[in-house]
Design a protein around this motif. Sequence first.
Motif, mmCIF file in Angstrom:
data_model
loop_
_atom_site.group_PDB
_atom_site.id
_atom_site.type_symbol
_atom_site.label_atom_id
_atom_site.label_comp_id
_atom_site.label_asym_id
_atom_site.label_seq_id
_atom_site.Cartn_x
_atom_site.Cartn_y
_atom_site.Cartn_z
ATOM 1 N N LYS A 180 0.010 4.048 -2.708
ATOM 2 C CA LYS A 180 -1.363 4.564 -2.868
ATOM 3 C C LYS A 180 -1.347 6.014 -3.364
ATOM 4 O O LYS A 180 -0.545 6.824 -2.897
ATOM 5 C CB LYS A 180 -2.089 4.557 -1.527
ATOM 6 C CG LYS A 180 -2.768 3.252 -1.180
ATOM 7 C CD LYS A 180 -3.574 3.464 0.094
ATOM 8 C CE LYS A 180 -4.188 2.175 0.598
ATOM 9 N NZ LYS A 180 -4.972 2.404 1.817
ATOM 10 N N VAL A 235 -4.755 -4.432 -0.651
ATOM 11 C CA VAL A 235 -4.825 -3.402 0.384
ATOM 12 C C VAL A 235 -5.897 -2.329 0.182
ATOM 13 O O VAL A 235 -6.219 -1.623 1.126
ATOM 14 C CB VAL A 235 -3.458 -2.682 0.547
ATOM 15 C CG1 VAL A 235 -2.519 -3.486 1.379
ATOM 16 C CG2 VAL A 235 -2.863 -2.338 -0.784
ATOM 17 N N LEU A 236 -6.429 -2.190 -1.004
ATOM 18 C CA LEU A 236 -7.410 -1.116 -1.209
ATOM 19 C C LEU A 236 -8.770 -1.524 -0.648
ATOM 20 O O LEU A 236 -9.282 -2.601 -0.970
ATOM 21 C CB LEU A 236 -7.558 -0.794 -2.699
ATOM 22 C CG LEU A 236 -6.382 -0.108 -3.390
ATOM 23 C CD1 LEU A 236 -6.747 0.228 -4.835
ATOM 24 C CD2 LEU A 236 -5.941 1.139 -2.647
ATOM 25 N N LEU A 242 -3.421 1.901 -6.571
ATOM 26 C CA LEU A 242 -2.044 1.497 -6.270
ATOM 27 C C LEU A 242 -1.236 1.803 -7.536
ATOM 28 O O LEU A 242 -1.490 1.220 -8.596
ATOM 29 C CB LEU A 242 -1.980 -0.002 -5.950
ATOM 30 C CG LEU A 242 -2.712 -0.457 -4.694
ATOM 31 C CD1 LEU A 242 -2.645 -1.972 -4.554
ATOM 32 C CD2 LEU A 242 -2.142 0.218 -3.452
ATOM 33 N N GLY A 264 0.801 -1.233 0.000
ATOM 34 C CA GLY A 264 0.000 0.000 0.000
ATOM 35 C C GLY A 264 0.828 1.274 0.000
ATOM 36 O O GLY A 264 0.275 2.379 -0.005
#
Length: 345
Positions: free
Chosen positions: A49, A66-67, A78, A46
Amino acid sequence: MINKFTNIKIPKYKLDYSIEKNKNIVQGSLTKNIKLPFSCRSGVCGTCKAKIIQGNVHANNKINHVLTESDINNNIILMCQAEPVSDLLELEIISPMPRQIQSGKPREIISEILSVKQITPEVIDISISVSKRFYFNLNQLSYMEILIPGLEIKEKYYISNFDKKNNQSNDGVINILVIKSKNLDVNEYLNKNLIAGEVITLKGPYADNNFPNFLTKPTLLLTNHTNIIKTLIIVNQLLSSGCNFPIMLISYFNDKKDIFLMEEMHKLQFLYKNFSYKITLQNQDGSNTSRFLLGSISKVINKIFPDLSSHYIYINGDESFLIEIRKKIIELEAKEENIYTDLYN
Ligand code: FES
């Protein structure tokens, strides 16, 4: 014509540059020596980002661990998993910007040889591993010295990495093309004495480019066989930096058997519609084809261009080559201020 490049803007850090659309944002930015925040480059950490303010990307959401849903709804991406789609992409980076890539203060680097390959009797390709700690800028046009105790070599060895998508040193491997020295049989020495597994010292990288990297006119590059490596690297750089004007390379070889890097020229012509090349041959029987022209460049150039007044011209060669070609292109109306000469010595 479809634009292969995206203009990336990151106002907070006053960044404004272009990258190729077929590269993810992290990777494309590295080719422009801009290190965005990233760590794993696999969609896991992440760190990379960013919020899209304007523009579109193709995001590889399969590799996204991770989003959150709210991130996605808020246009957070990402950057290591997203390729630009629109011609303009404005971003807001979430993590702080890291220390930037050092651009080429020469240093000595102990490295291991991975392979030594003879391409032609005159050229060898040495593949060398470089520690990922040395996160410096390795442009294709930079060059390095090979330091071997007891052997003084005053030649330049151009970093090629032609077949590498990412030419940065952080992939841990660089390829250097070595061309036979005029004064010393360096090529033969290196080919015989450097073997895979051996540890050598490199010094560099050094920058070597005074040619404009953004062109606003059709451009013609002229070179003889000893300088094809450097000239082709310049062509490669111009094309990959988004130049849309026609670029032609004319190179001069003695014979068909001496030609090398033709595959690379062909590949570039296939990738970039504004690039074309011709090869002139001094000693060759047979017919003239559109790719191969018989005779030296100065003899054939007026068959291709009756007038060079609107071109940038780059000439790379030894002194007699430069004098001969300069005379010829001036006859074809090339303007002094548009001529760049690069003396091979
Ligand atoms: S660098 Fe880790 S997710 Fe992109």
